[in-house]
Write a protein that holds these residues in place. Sequence first.
Motif, PDB file in Angstrom:
ATOM      1  N   HIS A 300     -58.338  20.689  59.413  1.00 47.72           N
ATOM      2  CA  HIS A 300     -59.144  20.657  60.631  1.00 47.72           C
ATOM      3  C   HIS A 300     -58.542  19.732  61.685  1.00 47.72           C
ATOM      4  O   HIS A 300     -59.204  19.418  62.680  1.00 47.72           O
ATOM      5  N   SER A 301     -57.315  19.297  61.470  1.00 46.04           N
ATOM      6  CA  SER A 301     -56.632  18.512  62.492  1.00 46.04           C
ATOM      7  C   SER A 301     -56.341  19.405  63.691  1.00 46.04           C
ATOM      8  O   SER A 301     -56.235  20.630  63.573  1.00 46.04           O
ATOM      9  N   ALA A 302     -56.203  18.793  64.851  1.00 42.50           N
ATOM     10  CA  ALA A 302     -55.987  19.578  66.068  1.00 42.50           C
ATOM     11  C   ALA A 302     -54.710  20.410  65.977  1.00 42.50           C
ATOM     12  O   ALA A 302     -54.684  21.569  66.408  1.00 42.50           O
ATOM     13  N   SER A 303     -53.655  19.862  65.404  1.00 41.68           N
ATOM     14  CA  SER A 303     -52.383  20.587  65.330  1.00 41.68           C
ATOM     15  C   SER A 303     -52.497  21.828  64.447  1.00 41.68           C
ATOM     16  O   SER A 303     -52.017  22.909  64.813  1.00 41.68           O
ATOM     17  N   GLN A 304     -53.150  21.698  63.287  1.00 40.43           N
ATOM     18  CA  GLN A 304     -53.243  22.848  62.386  1.00 40.43           C
ATOM     19  C   GLN A 304     -54.180  23.918  62.928  1.00 40.43           C
ATOM     20  O   GLN A 304     -53.909  25.110  62.796  1.00 40.43           O
ATOM     21  N   VAL A 305     -55.288  23.509  63.534  1.00 40.79           N
ATOM     22  CA  VAL A 305     -56.202  24.505  64.106  1.00 40.79           C
ATOM     23  C   VAL A 305     -55.536  25.216  65.283  1.00 40.79           C
ATOM     24  O   VAL A 305     -55.680  26.434  65.446  1.00 40.79           O
ATOM     25  N   ALA A 306     -54.784  24.480  66.087  1.00 46.69           N
ATOM     26  CA  ALA A 306     -54.065  25.096  67.207  1.00 46.69           C
ATOM     27  C   ALA A 306     -53.079  26.143  66.700  1.00 46.69           C
ATOM     28  O   ALA A 306     -52.925  27.216  67.300  1.00 46.69           O
ATOM     29  N   GLU A 307     -52.399  25.860  65.582  1.00 48.25           N
ATOM     30  CA  GLU A 307     -51.467  26.823  64.995  1.00 48.25           C
ATOM     31  C   GLU A 307     -52.201  28.040  64.447  1.00 48.25           C
ATOM     32  O   GLU A 307     -51.709  29.169  64.527  1.00 48.25           O
ATOM     33  N   TYR A 309     -54.877  29.343  65.655  1.00 53.64           N
ATOM     34  CA  TYR A 309     -55.160  30.167  66.828  1.00 53.64           C
ATOM     35  C   TYR A 309     -53.930  30.980  67.234  1.00 53.64           C
ATOM     36  O   TYR A 309     -54.020  32.186  67.492  1.00 53.64           O
ATOM     37  N   ILE A 310     -52.778  30.318  67.280  1.00 52.97           N
ATOM     38  CA  ILE A 310     -51.551  31.007  67.703  1.00 52.97           C
ATOM     39  C   ILE A 310     -51.237  32.168  66.771  1.00 52.97           C
ATOM     40  O   ILE A 310     -50.890  33.277  67.224  1.00 52.97           O
ATOM     41  N   ARG A 311     -51.371  31.940  65.472  1.00 53.57           N
ATOM     42  CA  ARG A 311     -51.098  33.021  64.509  1.00 53.57           C
ATOM     43  C   ARG A 311     -52.066  34.184  64.717  1.00 53.57           C
ATOM     44  O   ARG A 311     -51.680  35.352  64.600  1.00 53.57           O
ATOM     45  N   PHE A 313     -53.572  34.976  67.593  1.00 57.89           N
ATOM     46  CA  PHE A 313     -53.174  35.657  68.827  1.00 57.89           C
ATOM     47  C   PHE A 313     -52.028  36.637  68.554  1.00 57.89           C
ATOM     48  O   PHE A 313     -52.057  37.782  69.003  1.00 57.89           O
ATOM     49  N   GLU A 314     -51.010  36.144  67.844  1.00 56.04           N
ATOM     50  CA  GLU A 314     -49.837  36.970  67.568  1.00 56.04           C
ATOM     51  C   GLU A 314     -50.173  38.209  66.752  1.00 56.04           C
ATOM     52  O   GLU A 314     -49.589  39.283  66.967  1.00 56.04           O
ATOM     53  N   SER A 315     -51.101  38.064  65.820  1.00 52.69           N
ATOM     54  CA  SER A 315     -51.442  39.208  64.967  1.00 52.69           C
ATOM     55  C   SER A 315     -52.367  40.213  65.645  1.00 52.69           C
ATOM     56  O   SER A 315     -52.526  41.343  65.177  1.00 52.69           O
ATOM     57  N   SER A 316     -52.966  39.800  66.782  1.00 55.56           N
ATOM     58  CA  SER A 316     -53.959  40.652  67.435  1.00 55.56           C
ATOM     59  C   SER A 316     -53.427  41.412  68.641  1.00 55.56           C
ATOM     60  O   SER A 316     -54.075  42.317  69.144  1.00 55.56           O
ATOM     61  N   LEU A 317     -52.241  41.012  69.114  1.00 53.20           N
ATOM     62  CA  LEU A 317     -51.695  41.629  70.331  1.00 53.20           C
ATOM     63  C   LEU A 317     -50.505  42.513  70.002  1.00 53.20           C
ATOM     64  O   LEU A 317     -49.848  42.341  68.997  1.00 53.20           O
TER      65      LEU A 317
END
Length: 317
Positions: A300-307, A309-311, A313-317
């Motif tokens: 739940h650290s900001a860096s891991q949650v941000a990653e 999200y990115i994954r 995004f990549e899988s949805s577009l």
Amino acid sequence: MEQVAGLLANYWSDDHEVAIVTDTPAGNDTSQYPYKVFRSLPKLKLLKLLKDSNIIVVHGLSLKYVPYIWLVRHKVFIVHHTYYQRNLHGKQNQLDKLKLFILRFFHNISVSHALANRLTVSSKVIHNPYNDDIFFRDETPKSKDVIFAGRLVSDKGCITLLQALFHLKKKAIPLLCTIVGDGKENHILKEYVLKNEFTDRIVFKGALNQIQLAEELRKHKIMVVPSIWEEPFGLVVLEGLACGCRMIVSDKGGLPEALDGFGNLFQAGNDIQLADILEKELKKKPEPNADPLRKYLKTHSASQVAETYIRYFESSL
């Protein structure tokens, strides 16, 4: 919502060009962000920015922005931080129902399963991050007993905590409790403490900033989150855990998800049960093995949650 948006944008800006659009005025904040901030952007400039963006993240659906994001809806991800309803009892009006209908045309992300289950569309569940640069355990002695942090309004349930502490006072178990926050119930809570003659054990700190709150949490043995409504998630639970507090949390909404077994649950509004758990927790010794909790908080650290999200995004577009 602003806190989560800022944390995510901060980490995304390390590898991506990030812009935040908001109607919030700048106020006295003159700090420099690692991303662009546009305030009250004119319509044509907003449309151009949306068109030029690869990914658009909307924190909470506002009907005001639907005409603009509709034009680029295939790349819009709406993050849901709360329920679409008018009150604590789930009453919805026509605007709430319209929002729920509109959601089916966008990618949806919910901050908890409790919230996702209340939507009428499917959504990806990604728990909120906490600020691990501010909330962490250090060598500060745990010299104080109990802390509450939140708005002083009825749905946050602070009165339940005070009632539980009064039960313990009658059993000659007077605890030192710190109340952090402000709100319209402030005078009611203070009157209750005065009426029941334990003003010497309850300290009202008022509203604190994040750094000040973290300092207070590190001084306390136990944190109580007694909300009587269904919190969509419960970021304060992660903050308390990170600062080394033993947690006692009500069983409503997304709070049990945020706790994930690293503490006690009690029935929301049940001051007798809360008093019993508090009494037992005071007699417990700290858990010697903190590795599972550290691993949980890392996810739940900001860096891991941000990653995460990115994954997505990549899988949805």
